[in-house]
Scaffold this motif. Structure first.
Motif, mmCIF file in Angstrom:
data_model
loop_
_atom_site.group_PDB
_atom_site.id
_atom_site.type_symbol
_atom_site.label_atom_id
_atom_site.label_comp_id
_atom_site.label_asym_id
_atom_site.label_seq_id
_atom_site.Cartn_x
_atom_site.Cartn_y
_atom_site.Cartn_z
ATOM 1 N N ASP A 1 35.909 49.541 43.474
ATOM 2 C CA ASP A 1 35.311 48.231 43.668
ATOM 3 C C ASP A 1 35.974 47.217 42.742
ATOM 4 O O ASP A 1 35.820 47.266 41.534
ATOM 5 N N HIS B 1 35.519 35.262 37.648
ATOM 6 C CA HIS B 1 34.306 35.280 38.441
ATOM 7 C C HIS B 1 34.581 35.760 39.846
ATOM 8 O O HIS B 1 35.655 35.555 40.385
ATOM 9 N N THR B 2 33.610 36.420 40.428
ATOM 10 C CA THR B 2 33.840 37.044 41.731
ATOM 11 C C THR B 2 33.876 36.019 42.855
ATOM 12 O O THR B 2 34.305 36.331 43.957
ATOM 13 N N THR B 3 33.417 34.804 42.597
ATOM 14 C CA THR B 3 33.422 33.800 43.659
ATOM 15 C C THR B 3 34.797 33.162 43.797
ATOM 16 O O THR B 3 35.069 32.480 44.778
ATOM 17 N N ALA C 1 36.461 38.321 50.492
ATOM 18 C CA ALA C 1 37.541 37.483 49.977
ATOM 19 C C ALA C 1 38.591 37.233 51.052
ATOM 20 O O ALA C 1 39.025 36.102 51.255
ATOM 21 N N LEU D 1 36.467 43.773 37.824
ATOM 22 C CA LEU D 1 36.592 42.440 37.260
ATOM 23 C C LEU D 1 35.428 42.125 36.324
ATOM 24 O O LEU D 1 35.603 41.586 35.228
ATOM 25 N N ASP D 2 34.246 42.487 36.769
ATOM 26 C CA ASP D 2 33.064 42.300 35.928
ATOM 27 C C ASP D 2 33.210 43.078 34.633
ATOM 28 O O ASP D 2 32.860 42.599 33.566
ATOM 29 N N THR E 1 31.930 48.183 49.348
ATOM 30 C CA THR E 1 31.782 46.965 48.542
ATOM 31 C C THR E 1 32.956 46.831 47.589
ATOM 32 O O THR E 1 33.456 47.815 47.055
ATOM 33 N N GLY E 2 33.379 45.590 47.425
ATOM 34 C CA GLY E 2 34.450 45.326 46.478
ATOM 35 C C GLY E 2 35.820 45.723 46.958
ATOM 36 O O GLY E 2 36.731 45.920 46.171
ATOM 37 N N SER F 1 36.934 52.052 37.152
ATOM 38 C CA SER F 1 36.411 51.504 38.405
ATOM 39 C C SER F 1 36.929 52.270 39.611
ATOM 40 O O SER F 1 36.197 52.490 40.571
ATOM 41 N N ARG G 1 35.416 44.072 42.478
ATOM 42 C CA ARG G 1 34.452 43.162 41.874
ATOM 43 C C ARG G 1 33.932 43.759 40.578
ATOM 44 O O ARG G 1 33.843 43.103 39.560
ATOM 45 N N LYS G 2 33.608 45.031 40.664
ATOM 46 C CA LYS G 2 33.052 45.703 39.503
ATOM 47 C C LYS G 2 34.097 45.803 38.386
ATOM 48 O O LYS G 2 33.780 45.624 37.211
#
Length: 402
Positions: free
Chosen positions: A244, A15-17, A61, A249-250, A55-56, A238, A246-247
């Motif tokens: 990114d 998760h990105t959090t 973080a 990871l998603d 972004t990302g 990515s 985050r992307k």
DNA sequence: CGTCCACTGGAATCAAGGGTCT
DNA sequence: AGACCCTTGATTCCAGTGGACG
């Protein structure tokens, strides 16, 4: 029907959090910021920092991480406090001040109400509290460009001049933006104050992404469920797209979820590819779904205008006249032209449509508008419940029993 | 070269809806 | 209850403007 399989052992790591204990490939940025910030541990005011990066790239973080480390050094917050405000969520001056104040004011009876007060009063109250604490406050304004866009830079003036009034306490601002042109949009005096120091976060390259993903995958997955090459494919796609993390990871997570849903026991490259498509689609459709009604109607007008005049460029005027028709069919009062053109601009900024100003000589100067989403998404828009009355209205086949 | 179209883009203003303060 | 305050969405007003056409 196949059984759902379980491949993910611990979802939270994907998760990105989740903030890892170590942020690979961001060592330079971290030491950079830490060096600037450390004086605060001795109650000296650090410079304001502007953090720039797409972004990302790990901006948020890193800052969260630094905030955590700072608290370790100064656990009682004797000398400095670290505040975080996400300006994408609160993007008006009052909201920002309200947010900051509530992190500073611990006493529940004296909190500032979320609306009702004058800005001056909020400002004065905050200053008093800050002064009474006599320490350094480091305020992170994440997505800082969002405020500028919506409310101008008055609030920055407020914040950056605060130090002139304060004596025992000081504040230091870390502005975070993914808009590289952000600085240029500021007025000169604020520009120099806010950007005393700059830290740039470059996008991750393919190799870096791969190592990040590997690390997380080890924590998150059962062993042996990932096919060889899957991770580097995620990283590669990515990196090519945006760098990114985050992307990326998603992408890995969604791939795994798809595999689980299919009851497969191995995450393959095919899963990654379908995950990619699904994500693209979902992201746009989610934006569209949550659009205000008027924006949806304008978007619908753009689409209809395009269908009406095939191969000819659609301009603002076309969209507006279609828009008026749609309003008529739906028995709603159309907005004025200016407002509609503003909504068109907003849709353009969201990337749903593409509107560029173009001069047609004698035929005026206006925007040429293109749709920027695929067929599926257009169908998705048309199916929106908002346009229910339109569908009843239109069909010509079934009009007999009247 | 000047004209003139069809808006663009910025600013001022209003109305409604959230609230506080006295 | 009445005076104020802030935000948001919408309206009103208006000074530009790129370039095809005459």
């Amino acid at each position: 029907m196949k059984k759902r399989s379980v491949l993910i052992k611990n979802r939270s790591f994907l998760h990105t959090t989740y903030i890892p204990d170590q942020l690979p490939h961001r060592e330079n940025e971290i030491t950079n910021i830490v060096e600037i910030i450390t004086p605060s541990l001795n109650k000296n005011k650090p410079s304001n920092i502007l953090v720039i990066g797409k972004t990302g790239t790990g901006k948020t973080a890193v800052l969260n991480y630094i905030g955590r480390e700072l608290k370790k050094e100064d656990s009682t917050e004797e000398n400095c406090s670290f505040l975080y405000v996400n300006c994408e969520i609160v993007d008006n001056p009052y909201g920002i001040l309200f947010n900051i104040s509530n992190q500073i004011i611990k006493d529940h009876n004296n909190k500032i109400p979320f609306t009702g007060w004058s800005l001056d009063k909020v400002y004065d109250t905050i200053i008093n509290y800050i002064e009474s604490e006599s320490k350094i406050f480091i305020i992170v304004l994440d997505e800082i460009d969002k405020i500028l866009q919506k409310s101008g830079d008055d609030i920055f003036y407020f914040l950056t001049t605060m130090n002139e009034v304060l004596t025992d306490s000081k504040i230091s601002i870390i502005g975070v933006t993914n808009n590289t042109k952000f600085i240029e949009l500021l007025s000169p005096k604020i520009k120099s104050r806010l950007g005393e120091e700059k830290v740039v976060f470059p996008p991750y390259d393919s190799e870096q992404l791969e190592s990040i993903l590997k690390r997380r995958a080890e924590l998150a997955f059962e062993s042996g469920v990932i096919e060889e090459g899957v991770i580097s494919l995620c990283a590669g796609m990515s990196a090519k797209d945006s760098g990114d993390a985050r992307k990326a990871l998603d992408l890995l997570r969604v791939s795994a979820e798809i595999a689980e849903r299919n009851g497969d026991s191995l995450i393959t490259e095919a899963h990654v590819r379908s995950a990619w498509n699904e994500m693209e689609k979902d992201a746009v459709q989610e934006v569209i779904r949550t659009l205000p009604d008027q924006s949806k109607m304008v978007l619908m007008s753009c689409i209809t205008a395009h269908e009406n005049k095939k191969n000819v460029s659609v301009i603002t005027g076309d969209v507006y006249s279609v828009y008026k028709d749609i309003c008529n069919s739906m028995y709603t009062v159309p907005l004025k032209e200016k407002r509609v053109t503003d909504l068109i601009s907003e849709l353009d900024m969201l990337g749903i449509i593409h509107a560029r100003v173009k001069s047609f000589g004698r035929n005026g100067r206006t925007r040429e508008i293109d749709i920027n989403v695929n067929k599926d998404t257009i169908e998705f828009i048309k199916k929106d419940e908002l346009f229910e009355p339109l569908r009843k209205h239109k069909p010509a086949k079934q009009t007999t029993l009247l």
